[in-house]
Enzyme design. Sequence first.
Site, mmCIF file in Angstrom:
data_model
loop_
_atom_site.group_PDB
_atom_site.id
_atom_site.type_symbol
_atom_site.label_atom_id
_atom_site.label_comp_id
_atom_site.label_asym_id
_atom_site.label_seq_id
_atom_site.Cartn_x
_atom_site.Cartn_y
_atom_site.Cartn_z
ATOM 1 N N GLU A 61 40.349 39.761 35.147
ATOM 2 C CA GLU A 61 41.457 38.979 35.701
ATOM 3 C C GLU A 61 42.056 38.014 34.691
ATOM 4 O OE1 GLU A 61 38.661 39.665 37.214
ATOM 5 O OE2 GLU A 61 39.191 40.584 39.131
ATOM 6 N N HIS A 130 35.775 36.267 50.081
ATOM 7 C CA HIS A 130 36.927 37.144 50.302
ATOM 8 C C HIS A 130 37.928 36.538 51.275
ATOM 9 C CE1 HIS A 130 35.783 40.229 47.718
ATOM 10 N NE2 HIS A 130 35.713 41.269 48.516
#
Lengths: 347, 320
Positions: A61, A130
């Site tokens: 990322e 999440h």
Amino acid sequence: MQRILSYPEAIKEAIVQEMTQNPSVIVLGQGVDDPKGILGTTKGLVDKFGSERVFDTPLAEDGMTGVAIGAALAGLRPIHVHIRMDFLLLAMNQLINMAAKMRYMFGGEVFVPMVVRAIIGKSWGQGAQHSQSIYPLFMNIPGLKIFAPSTPYDAKGCLIQGIRDNNPVLFIEHRLLYYQRGHVPTESYTVPFGKARILAKGKDITLVGISQMVIECLRARQYLKEIHIDAEIIDPVSLSPLDINTILDSVLKTKRLMVIDNAWMTCGAGAEIVAQLIERNIPRDVVIKRMGFASVPCPTTPALEQHFYPDAKEIALNAYQMLFSGKRAWQPDTELQIEEIEFKGPF
Amino acid sequence: MDEQIHILAEKFYKSLYRIRRVEEEIARIYPTDKIKSPVHLSIGQEAISVGVCEALRPNDTVFGTYRGHATYLAKGGNLEKMIAELYGKSTGCSKGKGGSMHLIDVAKGVMGTSAIVGTTIPLSVGYSYALKYRNSNAIVVCFIGEGAVDEGAFHESVNFAALKRLPVLFVCENNRYAIHSHHLSRSHSDNIYERVQTYGMQAERIDDGDIFKIYEFTSNYIKRIMLGNITPVFLECITYRWKEHVGPNDDFHLGYRTKGEAEYWIQNDQLKKLKSLLDTDISSNIESAVDLEIKNAFEFAEESHFPEVKELYTNLFKDE
């Protein structure tokens, strides 16, 4: 007849239209070219535009955010997609130390036209890693623009605006907003930064909901209608820059404000909105309340998770108490058939 | 002497002498507090930037580190604007908002230096992605120190560059130390270039600082790119920082390294070697021209104004 699209269909249409009219627009991110295509929002783009413009990335990322910034410096307009907003925490160095600062620290010599799409998760046991909604972290950083649209109309318009903007733009989606359907014009259009949207007019209380929480506010409004409380619902749409004036006008009218953050409350959007209102000398009799996530990581089990998030019932109860503190008992009629919770526009 | 070598030596000497003298002047001025920015001098390491950049073309792009004076100047960055930037003046290359660690000259292909180790590595790779996407034959050079190899972003970036076969030359200036911490106190093995080979790209080491070898490596890479054989490459250059990590002084008294360790590199100074290859009148002419240019650049910085207060809020966003 109005054309109705879902939230993800609106996002995909924005991307397709911008990629079609500008070859500098590229899409990268983990899974953007796979069979599921980021919940359908990038599905089929690689066939239409080719693998140079639509490509999967390594699970890197930070590095890939830097790659997007570098491509933007060279004149491309990358859309970097993260299927979980939590993954942005791995990219904070590039987003904050580079993307947000490059134009300023190089005295205006460069600009970074990129969009970072991030989807907030919720329900079905998403759990602590999440489900995070970390837009307040980014609101604290000068040099970033932030959209968090809740309607399909705004999803398309904001994304096109973000792609055309010459600065780093964070485009925040929410998994549960993907069920929203609404009017979306066929043609290309933009929705501006710094302009809040009044989703429902009302005179008794102002409910400001961020991202998916504005849907809970619309539901709460229906509960409150049963007892003749008329709530005004505001979606800020643009978190940075923030349109405080629309909220201020509403609060001066209703004298009551609840901000429902789609995040933890400490140093959140609610805190910022309330602080800005106070600095603008709102009357002392204005009543204010913030709501948001419980101050713990999100638990997985539904038995606890349902108490982690504010919901329409809780919002309605709080609004009721704000108006009729201690005067009579009331519970929202949760059997009430809630229809038309989606805002269908047109604007 | 071979004519080609002589021409190169003259070019190299001019660039190298200029960088050395600029930094010596910065070190001399620094205690007066006129320079409003921490300085990380590249003295001892400049030949790497010069050897690489002399082989580049105007449309090639470089990204550098906070020890980036040499990179900036070797690629043609404007000297007056650099000194003004160090002085915090509005005429600086970043309008006084960046300082020594954020030098940029877009027109010359210097796309910026960064104070966070490793942050310009993925930017270099992304920039090279755009070049390849546009079928340009230009390349990007990504200058890093060996400390950056510790960062995850380095590995993420070289992996992606190899995967996409991008036109980027990574140049690792391995001066052995990240501030005061030796490479071998941070890594198991002294084999950066070998590790990079396993990512799937050519990677070599030049261990003696020879500017001609560095130039030749870069030239060969560009020739290869021109032939359409586009892949990234990695060059590790062993080198040595003569001054302290930040600031104008020596730091051998701190004890983390010895003067003896520096001796090889001081004896091996490429500036002295190049000068020995040139006729005295040629080197003298170069020196007097450069000395005058530097004098003028510092005067420019001295005479320039600080930015007006309203500049605090400008340049945050484009189009606003």
